[in-house]
Structure formats: structure tokens, C-alpha cells
Design a protein around this motif. Structure first.
Motif, PDB file in Angstrom:
ATOM      1  N   ALA A 109       7.870   5.160  -4.579  1.00 27.69           N
ATOM      2  CA  ALA A 109       7.919   5.715  -6.030  1.00 27.69           C
ATOM      3  C   ALA A 109       7.987   7.144  -6.138  1.00 27.69           C
ATOM      4  O   ALA A 109       8.760   7.777  -6.870  1.00 27.69           O
ATOM      5  CB  ALA A 109       6.678   5.022  -6.863  1.00 27.69           C
ATOM      6  N   ASP A 110       6.967   7.842  -5.192  1.00 27.48           N
ATOM      7  CA  ASP A 110       7.092   9.272  -5.283  1.00 27.48           C
ATOM      8  C   ASP A 110       8.547   9.789  -4.950  1.00 27.48           C
ATOM      9  O   ASP A 110       9.132  10.792  -5.350  1.00 27.48           O
ATOM     10  CB  ASP A 110       6.086   9.677  -4.504  1.00 27.48           C
ATOM     11  N   HIS A 111       8.880   9.119  -3.717  1.00 29.40           N
ATOM     12  CA  HIS A 111      10.268   9.589  -3.132  1.00 29.40           C
ATOM     13  C   HIS A 111      11.302   9.502  -4.145  1.00 29.40           C
ATOM     14  O   HIS A 111      12.089  10.190  -4.424  1.00 29.40           O
ATOM     15  CB  HIS A 111      10.356   8.598  -2.099  1.00 29.40           C
ATOM     16  N   ASP A 148       8.026   8.700   4.852  1.00 28.03           N
ATOM     17  CA  ASP A 148       7.764   7.514   5.797  1.00 28.03           C
ATOM     18  C   ASP A 148       6.710   6.706   5.220  1.00 28.03           C
ATOM     19  O   ASP A 148       5.913   6.897   4.304  1.00 28.03           O
ATOM     20  CB  ASP A 148       6.656   8.344   6.930  1.00 28.03           C
ATOM     21  N   PHE A 149       7.241   5.409   5.317  1.00 27.30           N
ATOM     22  CA  PHE A 149       6.365   4.187   4.759  1.00 27.30           C
ATOM     23  C   PHE A 149       6.463   3.197   5.800  1.00 27.30           C
ATOM     24  O   PHE A 149       7.364   3.064   6.639  1.00 27.30           O
ATOM     25  CB  PHE A 149       6.875   4.001   3.384  1.00 27.30           C
ATOM     26  N   ARG A 150       5.550   2.151   5.399  1.00 24.26           N
ATOM     27  CA  ARG A 150       5.571   0.792   6.318  1.00 24.26           C
ATOM     28  C   ARG A 150       6.407  -0.373   5.452  1.00 24.26           C
ATOM     29  O   ARG A 150       6.501  -0.284   4.407  1.00 24.26           O
ATOM     30  CB  ARG A 150       4.112   0.404   6.395  1.00 24.26           C
ATOM     31  N   ASP A 168       0.868  -1.337  -0.070  1.00 26.85           N
ATOM     32  CA  ASP A 168       0.006   0.116  -0.117  1.00 26.85           C
ATOM     33  C   ASP A 168       0.920   1.303   0.088  1.00 26.85           C
ATOM     34  O   ASP A 168       0.342   2.463  -0.396  1.00 26.85           O
ATOM     35  CB  ASP A 168      -0.831  -0.094   1.397  1.00 26.85           C
ATOM     36  N   ASP A 169       2.070   1.153   0.320  1.00 28.54           N
ATOM     37  CA  ASP A 169       3.075   2.304   0.550  1.00 28.54           C
ATOM     38  C   ASP A 169       3.944   2.506  -0.627  1.00 28.54           C
ATOM     39  O   ASP A 169       4.975   3.235  -0.816  1.00 28.54           O
ATOM     40  CB  ASP A 169       3.787   2.434   2.054  1.00 28.54           C
ATOM     41  N   ALA A 170       3.765   1.448  -1.366  1.00 27.18           N
ATOM     42  CA  ALA A 170       5.086   1.290  -2.546  1.00 27.18           C
ATOM     43  C   ALA A 170       4.790   2.911  -3.567  1.00 27.18           C
ATOM     44  O   ALA A 170       5.914   3.351  -3.884  1.00 27.18           O
ATOM     45  CB  ALA A 170       4.560   0.242  -3.506  1.00 27.18           C
TER      46      ALA A 170
END
Lengths: 149, 720
Positions: free
Chosen positions: B406-408, B421-423, B400-402
């Protein structure tokens, strides 16, 4: 109080009998009480002014020279009466003087917005009351000229 | 360059390398020392050998030389012997023939002497010892040699043969000579005289001087008793040497053995120089030829050689010493640098490996160049796994945080530093929040070297934040609800108050109006008491009307929107004071203005506030023939303090709490006009401006009402 309705000069809209009597007496003291009609609520006032209901047979073309309007009225409030009056093309020229117990009334602004001609706080003192009523009567009944008369 | 490291284990140890190089340097130094020792030994042995050889050569040379000289001198002696024989024979022949023919003998001697130019003299002495014939002998000469030992011995011993004298002075020409002598016999064998040949020592010395024995060498001729007959070089004081027995025990011992030749080393008794001596007995005589070569000289060559060699060795030693020192120093520097490097390396590895956060370095092509061991704690995967599979970094991101990552990723292409921040899903399946931050890495040459990232497990923080957010949201909701409730209640209360006061006016007006009508129209029907009572009713309706009006105004203060602006307090006070003074023209009022500062507030309200305070002051100074009202103020930090002080009747401080309450009065009704709303209004106005008000008073002295207002209110506070 049995004068002909088409000769009415003052329409007093007041639900409190005591206030009505004091107003009439004050007018009387100023010799301005001729042709006064007293109605006790907003609905009756509108009936009179638009010649409806019990006043259906009245000559609508002959309107009072001034309406003394209390704001706190049963059924239809004074503000509503004012609104109907001022939104009518013909009736809007009738001068309306709001008589109220206090100028702290929340409806003051609304009255001015709707186009009230005067706004009078009824003083507690009878002497002052007589004076104020006399002044307004003098102005609206004797000095003021309204169109198409 | 960059070496991916996984952990402290299996890392090349610089310190160990430094230790092994220390051993190498130590062995190298030992090697240098051994080489030097070997060289010293070899050179020492070689010099020792050549030393012996040099000495042996010197001994041989000395002996050969003494041998040769002895041989040569022996030849001279033989010739002298022959000459002596010849002269003696001639003299004996002439004696036998009738007596000595002087001129003939002299001529004979002169011929013989001419054949031996080396001889200083060849002479003949008669039996009485008078030198009668021979070289330089004047006729009739009376020079006697009768006392000479060799004369005595030749006279006394017919078989004495040839004798050699000691060194003596010639009585003819006074030269130092040695004398060879032989007996002359008469026909009957009796003593007839002596023939003798003198050899000048000068001659010997000159002869010796022609022999090269070195600058410090010596040649001497000694007799049987080892007395020195002649010596080269000539000693400084010849008389103390020539004819003396200056001999060392070594030489005496050598002679005593009876050998004809020998050699020895000794310090010369004449001049103290150490020499190596060669000794030969001169054949057919008791004389010895002694040739000495100075040790210092014959060893000079060896010494030169030794000195050269020693210099070479010293040079070699010095060279090796310096090289050794240089190598050692170089190594020492290197060692220091190496250890320093090792320490630095250790430090940086410690910094890198002991990070609490999960740190890594991703190369420009996505390869993992460094992965801190903390990744194990955070993700459950080991550094080795990350190094082996660079995409593991991205695989463990929660699906769900991929998109966040990608944005980063697109974000960091444009910026040097970025965070997100991601999981992640740990190896054990647990979902954790990661706070990721990274920045671009550039080499010294400015080359892009990938990104250095730091990941922190922020799950607790994220959860706490969520909780806080939730709490805040519910708190805000509750606050909004409570505020709405309070506002509603407030509104209700105010509406109620308003309504009451409003509605009270209608019946009050009726009471007042009809009481008035009663007075106007029916006064005749009432007695005086009835009229008085009606008056009381009217007075009280007026008071109630005032009360209601003031109550309404008080309520209005709470509802009215505020309109902030600058207020010139001094100007306003003057205006109000003038109005008040005009309303009581028969009183003496004095206003003292002590520079009250301007303020920022609602002008209408401030005017009401000041009016109330000043009218109070005017009111309560009524009993005073001269009323003094003082208004002043000052800025105190972020507040402005104002006060209104009068010299009126004052009040008892125990009622100070009542002072600011609505309809509360501290003076009895009738004594002073007023409803008791004035100070309540003041408090409300001050309160709405965010200030504070208080009072101080003393009965019959006066009262001071003070208030503070914020030095500068925000202008848009008008929304309240």
C-alpha cells in the motif's frame, strides 16, 4: 604538640607516620612548626575543623592558618574533606594545601575543581622536600592574608 | 499494438505468413508468364493468317494485271494484223492491176499508219528485201531487210502468216523495235515482198510505265522463246537484257505445260529482286505478258501491321515484366521487413518470456498486459491465472506485508521508479520474500501506459542478510564485551602500575628522608664506612625516585588524550637542541638540520619524543670531542619519515630488540645516565600517532633512530 587548639596555625592531615614526621621536621627546619596539629584521617580532620567529636569543645571561630592535606586517607578521603570544607560557608576561607606523593593522582583535577589553594607533590629527596615545605609555609603562614582576621 | 502473450505457443507466426505470400507471388509470376504465352500465340497465329492472305491477294493481283495487259496487247496486235492485212491486200491489188503505184501505196500506208499511232513504222519491202514504201522511206532508198529472219521465212514459206521478229534495230531510223510482218503475193502466188509494222520498244516501255505495279514491281513482254522484248522498269544496261532470254526454270516449266496463264515466285533474273509473278500468254500470239510484284512491297502492309502488333505485344510483355518485377521487388522488401519484424518479435518475446525473474506489465487500469512465465516458478500460479485475475497479484501478498505494498502504491504515484521488498504466499503455502521494482511506462506519444514490474525471489538473500545481521549483532556484542574487558584489564593494569609507582614513593621518601636525617643529625655517631653506606642508600633512593617518575610519565603517555595540531619539527628541534646545549655548556655540539617536514600530531608528545631522541644523541656522543647530530626527514607517500642520527658510541645491532623496551639499557648503568625509558616512550608516542620506529647502529660509529608518522592524521583522533 600540646599547644592549645585554638591557637593552631597548621593542621596536618596525614595517615603515614613517616610522612608526618618528615613534614613536621621539614617545617621545623623552616621554623614553622609552632601550633601544629596532626590528625591521622579525614574524619578526625573534619571533627577538628567543625569542632565535633573529640574536638567538640574547640573554639570553632579560631581556625588554622593552613591545612596540609594528604589525599589518601583512611575512612574519609582527602578529597571528601576538601569538599566538605569548601562547601561550608565559613570554613571555605581556610587555605588548603594538598600534599600528595605524585601529581599523577587522579584526584588532582577534582581538587582544583573543589577549590584547593595549592597542590604540592612531595619530592622523594628530603632536601627538596624541606625546601618545598619551607616555601609553602612561608607563603601561607606569613604572607597570606585571609579575610576577617 | 499490445497483444498479451502468455507463452511462445499459439502466437501468430509472421514467418509463416511470409512463406504463404512467397507462394502467392510465385503463382502470380506464373500467371503473368501464361498470359504472355497466350498473347504471343494468338498474335503469331493472326499474323500467320494475314501473311497468307496478303500473299494470296498479291498473287491474284499480279495474275489479274498480267491478264489485263495481255488482253490489251492482244487488241493492239489484232489492230496491227488488220493493218498489215489491209496494206498487203492493197499491194497485191496494185500488183494484180499492173504494178505498184508508189505514191498511191505510200498514201495508203500513211492513212493506215495514221489510224495506228502506236506503230513506229509501217513499211513494205520488195521481193529483194529493199524497203521501198512506207513511213520515212525516202524515194530510191536502198535499205535492205533481205537478211532479216522473218523476211527470209516469209519469202520461203508462203503460208507463214504473220511473223513477229526478235528485237532489232531499225535500219531506217535506228530505233529498237519489234516487227510484225506479213507476205505479199503476186497474183500467181509468188513472193512479191513483205509488209511490216515496227513497234518501238520505247512505246511499250512507256505503256508499261503507266501501269501501277508498285515501286519495285516489273512488267515484261517475252516472246515464245521467253526472250525479253520489253521491260518496265528499263534496266540500267538495256542491251544486256532486251532480246536476251533471261528466264528462270520455274517460268520455263510453266510455259512448257502449255497453260495460257500461271503464277510463280522467284528472284528476278534482271535485278535480283524477289517478286511474285503472274504470267499470261497474249491471245493469238506466241508472246507472254509477265507482271511481277515485289514481295517486299506487297508484304509491306502486312509487315507494318506485324511490326505494330509486335510492338504492342512487346509493350505488353514489357509492362507485365516490369509489373511482375516491381511486385516481386516490393514483395521482397516486404518479406525482408516481415522477416526482420519476425526476428525482432522473436527476440523480444525471448527476452520477455525467458526472464529468470517474474516480470509483468500492468496497464493503466490495472489489467495485466504481460506476465512472464517465470511467475509460475516464483509463485506457483500460471500466467493465465494472473491474466484472468489481475487482483491475484495483490491477493498473494502476505497479509502482514500488505501495508508495504500500500505504501509502495502511494509511493509510485509520485515517482517513476520505486521498489519494495515484501513476502508472498505461494500456491503451495510457502512464504517467500520478493524484491519488487517497477517503473512507469510511457508510449512514444508520452501517454502513460501503466507500470513495468520485475519481481525477484530474494528469500535466500533476505535470510542470509538476517543471519549476517544476527551474526554482526552478536559479533558487535562480543567485540563490545571483549573491548570492555580489555579496557577494564588495561585500566586495571595501569591503575596497578600507577598505584605501585605511587605507593613506592612514600616508603622511598621515608628511606631518603630518614637517611638524610641520620646524616644530618647523627653523623657523629657513625664511622666513615657507616657514612659511606648511608651515601649509597641516598644515591639509590634518588635513582629509584627518578625511575618511578619516568615510569609514571611513561604510563601517563598511554593515558593522556591526544591533541592534534600542526607541529613545526625543524623549529621544535632547534628549541630542544638549544636547551640541551645550554645544559652541557662545556661540550661541542653540532646540529645538522636536513629539512625535516612539518607534521600533524600532539605537540606535547612530539616535543617529548624529540627531546628523548636528541638528549639520547647528546648523551651517547659524550666521548666525542665534536658531537654531530643530524635531524632530517622526507615525505614518502602517505607517510613522513624522520631520523635522528648521531656520531656517538652506537650500539650492537644484536641488542636492537631491547632498545625500545622499558628499563632496558644497552649500556651498563653508570656509563651513561638514564633509566631506559626514553626510547620506550618514543615508541609509545610514535605508536599512538600510528607510526613505526626503528633503530640502526654500529658500535663506536653512531646510531640512527628513524620513525614514520602518517602524513596527516585526522584531527578528531583526539578522542583516543
Amino acid at each position: 604538640m600540646t599547644q592549645r587548639n585554638d591557637e593552631v596555625e597548621i593542621l596536618l592531615v596525614e595517615d603515614t607516620a613517616a610522612d608526618a614526621e618528615l613534614t613536621i621536621r621539614a617545617l621545623k627546619k623552616n621554623c614553622l612548626v609552632n601550633n601544629l596539629v596532626w590528625v591521622k584521617d579525614g574524619a578526625e580532620a573534619l571533627d577538628f575543623l567543625f569542632a565535633t567529636g573529640v574536638y567538640a569543645d574547640r573554639d570553632k571561630t579560631h581556625q588554622p592558618k593552613v591545612v596540609l592535606l594528604d589525599l589518601r586517607l583512611p575512612r574519609i578521603s582527602g578529597v571528601e574533606v576538601l569538599r566538605r570544607l569548601k562547601s561550608d560557608e565559613r570554613a571555605r576561607t581556610i587555605p588548603v594545601v594538598v600534599l600528595t606523593s605524585s601529581k599523577e593522582d587522579v584526584d588532582v583535577e577534582e581538587c582544583y575543581r573543589l577549590g584547593v589553594n595549592s597542590y604540592i607533590t612531595k619530592p622523594v629527596s628530603f632536601d627538596e622536600f624541606v625546601k618545598v615545605v619551607g616555601e609553602l609555609g612561608l607563603y601561607w603562614l606569613l604572607l597570606n592574608k585571609i579575610p576577617n582576621e | 499494438m499490445v497483444t498479451p502473450t502468455i507463452s511462445a505457443k499459439g502466437r501468430p507466426r509472421l514467418a509463416e505468413r511470409a512463406t504463404s505470400s512467397a507462394a502467392f507471388v510465385k503463382w502470380m509470376q506464373v500467371g503473368f508468364a501464361l498470359i504472355n504465352l497466350f498473347v504471343f500465340g494468338m498474335v503469331g497465329f493472326s499474323l500467320h493468317q494475314s501473311h497468307g492472305e496478303s500473299q494470296a491477294r498479291a498473287a491474284v493481283t499480279g495474275q489479274n494485271l498480267s491478264h489485263l495487259l495481255a488482253q490489251e496487247f492482244a487488241g493492239d496486235i489484232d489492230k496491227i494484223d488488220l493493218t498489215l492485212f489491209a496494206a498487203a491486200d492493197e499491194a497485191e491489188r496494185q500488183l494484180a492491176a499492173g504494178g505498184i503505184d508508189g505514191p498511191a501505196l505510200n498514201a495508203f500506208i500513211a492513212r493506215a499508219h495514221a489510224r495506228l499511232p502506236n506503230l513506229d513504222a509501217l513499211r513494205i519491202a520488195d521481193a529483194q528485201g529493199i524497203v521501198a514504201y512506207g513511213s520515212d522511206v525516202a524515194p530510191g532508198s536502198q535499205v535492205s531487210v533481205a537478211d532479216r529472219p522473218h523476211f527470209v521465212r516469209l519469202r520461203d514459206e508462203p503460208g507463214a502468216g504473220r511473223l513477229i521478229s526478235r528485237v532489232q534495230k531499225s535500219r531506217v531510223n535506228h530505233k529498237s523495235v519489234i516487227v510484225f510482218a506479213r507476205r505479199i503475193n503476186r497474183a500467181d502466188g509468188s513472193f512479191a515482198g513483205m509488209v511490216f509494222a515496227a513497234v518501238a520498244l520505247d512505246y511499250l516501255t512507256r505503256a508499261f510505265a503507266n501501269i501501277d505495279v508498285g515501286r519495285q514491281g516489273s512488267i515484261s513482254l517475252r516472246d515464245a522463246e521467253l526472250r525479253i522484248l520489253a521491260r518496265h522498269p528499263v534496266p540500267p544496261e538495256p542491251d544486256k537484257v532486251i532480246g536476251e532470254k533471261l528466264a528462270v526454270p520455274t517460268l520455263e516449266a510453266l510455259i512448257r505445260t502449255g497453260l495460257d496463264a500461271g503464277g510463280y515466285v522467284s528472284t528476278d533474273t534482271v535485278d535480283g529482286v524477289e517478286r511474285k509473278f503472274g504470267v499470261h500468254r497474249i491471245p493469238n500470239s506466241p508472246l507472254y505478258m509477265v507482271v511481277g510484284r515485289a514481295t517486299g512491297e506487297y508484304m509491306a502492309q502486312w509487315r507494318n501491321q506485324a511490326a505494330n502488333t509486335a510492338a504492342m505485344v512487346a509493350l505488353f510483355f514489357l509492362t507485365t515484366l516490369i509489373s511482375s518485377w516491381l511486385i516481386h521487388r516490393n514483395w521482397k522488401h516486404q518479406l525482408v521487413a516481415t522477416l526482420e519484424l519476425a526476428r525482432e518479435e522473436e527476440k523480444f518475446h525471448t527476452v520477455a518470456d525467458y526472464t529468470y525473474d517474474w516480470e509483468y506489465w500492468e496497464g493503466p487500469d490495472g489489467e495485466i498486459l504481460f506476465m512472464s512465465p517465470a511467475c509460475d516458478r516464483v509463485t506457483g500460479y500460471s500466467p493465465a491465472e494472473f491474466l484472468a485475475q489481475p487482483d491475484l497479484l495483490y491477493r498473494i501478498i502476505h497479509p502482514d506485508d500488505a501495508h508495504l505494498m500500500a505504501d509502495h502504491q502511494s509511493d509510485i504515484t509520485a515517482r517513476d521508479e520505486a521498489g519494495v521488498d515484501f513476502r508472498i504466499v505461494r500456491r503451495d503455502g510457502e512464504v517467500r520474500w520478493i524484491g519488487h521494482g517497477c517503473r512507469a511506462v510511457f508510449g512514444r506519444d508520452g501517454k502513460f501506459m501503466g507500470r513495468r514490474a520485475s519481481n525477484r525471489d530474494i528469500t535466500e538473500r533476505v535470510e542470509a542478510e538476517a543471519t549476517v545481521r544476527q551474526l554482526n549483532a552478536s559479533l558487535e556484542q562480543r567485540v563490545a564485551r571483549r573491548t570492555a574487558e580489555l579496557e577494564a584489564a588495561n585500566k586495571e593494569l595501569e591503575d596497578f602500575s600507577y598505584s605501585i609507582s605511587h605507593d613506592l614513593r612514600t616508603p622511598l621518601r621515608a628511606i631518603a628522608g630518614f637517611a638524610r636525617i641520620l646524616v644530618d643529625e647523627h653523623a657523629a655517631a657513625l664511622d666513615s664506612e657507616g657514612r659511606r653506606l648511608l651515601d649509597v642508600v641516598q644515591v639509590n633512593t634518588v635513582r629509584m625516585g627518578c625511575l618511578i617518575d619516568e615510569l609514571l610519565e611513561f604510563l601517563r603517555l598511554g593515558r593522556r588524550p591526544m591533541n592534534f595540531g600542526p607541529v613545526d619539527v625543524a623549529q621544535l628541534v632547534l628549541e630542544i637542541f638549544r636547551e640541551l646545549r645550554d645544559s652541557v655548556p662545556d661540550r661541542k655540539l653540532q646540529l645538522v638540520l636536513k629539512n625535516p617536514p612539518s607534521l600533524w600530531g600532539d605537540r606535547t608528545m612530539i616535543r617529548r619524543l624529540l627531546t628523548n631522541l636528541l638528549s639520547n644523541a647528546v648523551k651517547f656522543t659524550q666521548p666525542r670531542p665534536q658531537a654531530v647530530i643530524e635531524v632530517g626527514g622526507e615525505i614518502q607517500g602517505d607517510q613522513v619519515l624522520y631520523y635522528v642520527k648521531d656520531n656517538g658510541v652506537g650500539f650492537d645491532m644484536q641488542y636492537v630488540d631491547k632498545l625500545f623496551q622499558v628499563f632496558e639499557r644497552v649500556h651498563p648503568v653508570g656509563q651513561f645516565e638514564g633509566s631506559g625509558t626514553g626510547l620506550a616512550m618514543v615508541r609509545r608516542i610514535v605508536g599512538r600517532h600510528g607510526g613505526r620506529v626503528w633503530a640502526e647502529g654500529q658500535v663506536d660509529v653512531g646510531a640512527t633512530i628513524s620513525f614514520t608518522l602518517p602524513a596527516r592524521e585526522v584531527a578528531n583522533d583526539a578522542t583516543q
